[in-house]
Design a protein around this motif. Structure first.
Motif, PDB file in Angstrom:
ATOM      1  N   LEU A   1      -2.238   5.515   5.051  1.00 38.19           N
ATOM      2  CA  LEU A   1      -2.747   4.970   3.790  1.00 38.19           C
ATOM      3  C   LEU A   1      -3.578   3.735   4.095  1.00 38.19           C
ATOM      4  O   LEU A   1      -3.050   2.723   4.567  1.00 38.19           O
TER       5      LEU A   1
ATOM      6  N   LEU B   1      -5.546   0.698   2.740  1.00 38.11           N
ATOM      7  CA  LEU B   1      -5.628  -0.122   1.528  1.00 38.11           C
ATOM      8  C   LEU B   1      -7.008  -0.777   1.467  1.00 38.11           C
ATOM      9  O   LEU B   1      -7.328  -1.635   2.285  1.00 38.11           O
TER      10      LEU B   1
ATOM     11  N   VAL C   1      -5.053   8.972   3.289  1.00 38.40           N
ATOM     12  CA  VAL C   1      -5.291   8.635   1.886  1.00 38.40           C
ATOM     13  C   VAL C   1      -5.952   7.263   1.827  1.00 38.40           C
ATOM     14  O   VAL C   1      -5.588   6.350   2.576  1.00 38.40           O
TER      15      VAL C   1
ATOM     16  N   SER D   1      -6.841   4.044  -0.685  1.00 34.46           N
ATOM     17  CA  SER D   1      -6.420   3.421  -1.941  1.00 34.46           C
ATOM     18  C   SER D   1      -7.417   2.345  -2.354  1.00 34.46           C
ATOM     19  O   SER D   1      -7.720   1.435  -1.578  1.00 34.46           O
TER      20      SER D   1
ATOM     21  N   VAL E   1      -6.944   7.405  -4.099  1.00 31.53           N
ATOM     22  CA  VAL E   1      -6.051   7.086  -5.213  1.00 31.53           C
ATOM     23  C   VAL E   1      -6.416   5.705  -5.739  1.00 31.53           C
ATOM     24  O   VAL E   1      -7.035   4.893  -5.044  1.00 31.53           O
TER      25      VAL E   1
ATOM     26  N   ASP F   1      -5.138   2.182  -8.259  1.00 28.03           N
ATOM     27  CA  ASP F   1      -3.973   1.417  -8.685  1.00 28.03           C
ATOM     28  C   ASP F   1      -3.588   1.726 -10.128  1.00 28.03           C
ATOM     29  O   ASP F   1      -4.459   1.868 -10.994  1.00 28.03           O
TER      30      ASP F   1
ATOM     31  N   GLY G   1      -1.602  -0.849  -4.379  1.00 33.26           N
ATOM     32  CA  GLY G   1      -2.132   0.165  -3.480  1.00 33.26           C
ATOM     33  C   GLY G   1      -1.022   0.933  -2.784  1.00 33.26           C
ATOM     34  O   GLY G   1      -1.099   2.158  -2.619  1.00 33.26           O
TER      35      GLY G   1
ATOM     36  N   ALA H   1       0.411   3.406  -5.318  1.00 37.45           N
ATOM     37  CA  ALA H   1      -0.479   4.549  -5.526  1.00 37.45           C
ATOM     38  C   ALA H   1      -0.405   5.525  -4.363  1.00 37.45           C
ATOM     39  O   ALA H   1      -0.371   6.742  -4.550  1.00 37.45           O
ATOM     40  N   GLY H   2      -0.378   4.973  -3.153  1.00 34.81           N
ATOM     41  CA  GLY H   2      -0.337   5.840  -1.980  1.00 34.81           C
ATOM     42  C   GLY H   2       0.989   6.553  -1.811  1.00 34.81           C
ATOM     43  O   GLY H   2       1.034   7.771  -1.576  1.00 34.81           O
TER      44      GLY H   2
ATOM     45  N   THR I   1       1.766   9.566  -4.137  1.00 34.79           N
ATOM     46  CA  THR I   1       1.015  10.818  -3.974  1.00 34.79           C
ATOM     47  C   THR I   1       1.079  11.374  -2.550  1.00 34.79           C
ATOM     48  O   THR I   1       0.551  12.440  -2.286  1.00 34.79           O
ATOM     49  N   SER I   2       1.741  10.647  -1.656  1.00 40.13           N
ATOM     50  CA  SER I   2       1.809  11.068  -0.258  1.00 40.13           C
ATOM     51  C   SER I   2       2.513  12.414  -0.123  1.00 40.13           C
ATOM     52  O   SER I   2       3.496  12.698  -0.809  1.00 40.13           O
TER      53      SER I   2
ATOM     54  N   ALA J   1       0.905   2.193   6.038  1.00 39.75           N
ATOM     55  CA  ALA J   1      -0.145   1.519   5.273  1.00 39.75           C
ATOM     56  C   ALA J   1      -0.806   0.463   6.133  1.00 39.75           C
ATOM     57  O   ALA J   1      -0.129  -0.275   6.872  1.00 39.75           O
TER      58      ALA J   1
END
Length: 203
Positions: A17, A19, A57, A59, A75, A77, A87, A90-91, A94-95, A102
């Protein structure tokens, strides 16, 4: 003819992820899209770390921050102006994997070895977070899905400081790591120094 094999990259069942939702006030422009050679900073970080992960992903705080098409899931916030915690939420929400590593897009010195160490250390706890000179580095850490309810609760309560969240999580601390790995590009001088180091092949 004998062939020399290159280093084998082990792909972890974990999500990277990145950020990229910061407001970049000191930099003066969005950090994610800073030029790094023939690419951008966010793509450079993904190309550096992404091959070790089964999913990537990105963010962002809001859709207006997205300046170009990228071949990764994006994705946004849920909570506006809530910093890295938003962030993370959000990550993690949906991961596709239980573990998410991150990293802030302005931390280009982080290596695959650090990412792999954090993912491995997160087994059996909520998060594995580096600690440098007594200071947590929550924007460069591995989080399990079990951390998500506590992150959401902190956001809803207005507790937005990511470093404070560690007090509410079951954390494995990663100690003794090289401090330089966690340097951030906060200012134009930081950015120019990074570009200069890159041109010399220091990274």
């Amino acid at each position: 003819m004998a062939r020399t094999a290159g280093p084998m990259i082990v792909v972890m069942q974990a999500t990277l992820l990145v950020l990229a939702g910061g407001d970049s006030r000191r930099m003066g422009r969005t950090k994610a899209w800073l030029e790094v050679g023939e690419t951008t900073l966010v793509r450079w970080v993904i190309e550096r770390l992404g091959p070790s992960f089964s999913e990537v992903v990105l963010s962002f705080a809001e859709p207006e921050q997205v300046r170009e098409l990228v071949p990764y899931r994006i994705v946004f916030d849920r909570k506006p102006s809530a910093g890295p915690l938003a962030g993370l939420e959000a990550g993690l929400s949906t991961s596709l994997n239980d573990v998410t590593f991150a990293v802030a897009c302005d931390m280009p010195y982080v290596t695959r070895e650090v990412a792999e160490m954090a993912v491995a250390a997160s087994l059996g706890c909520d998060a594995a977070i580096p600690r440098v000179a007594g200071r947590p580095e929550p924007a460069c850490a591995a989080y399990r899905r079990s951390a998500l309810p506590k992150i959401t609760a902190a956001l809803d309560a207005g507790r937005l400081k990511a470093s404070d969240l560690a007090e509410e999580l079951d954390v494995t601390w990663l100690e003794g790591l090289e401090p330089g790995l966690f340097r951030s590009l906060n200012s134009p001088d930081d950015y120019e120094r990074f570009r200069h180091e890159l041109s010399r092949g220091d990274n």
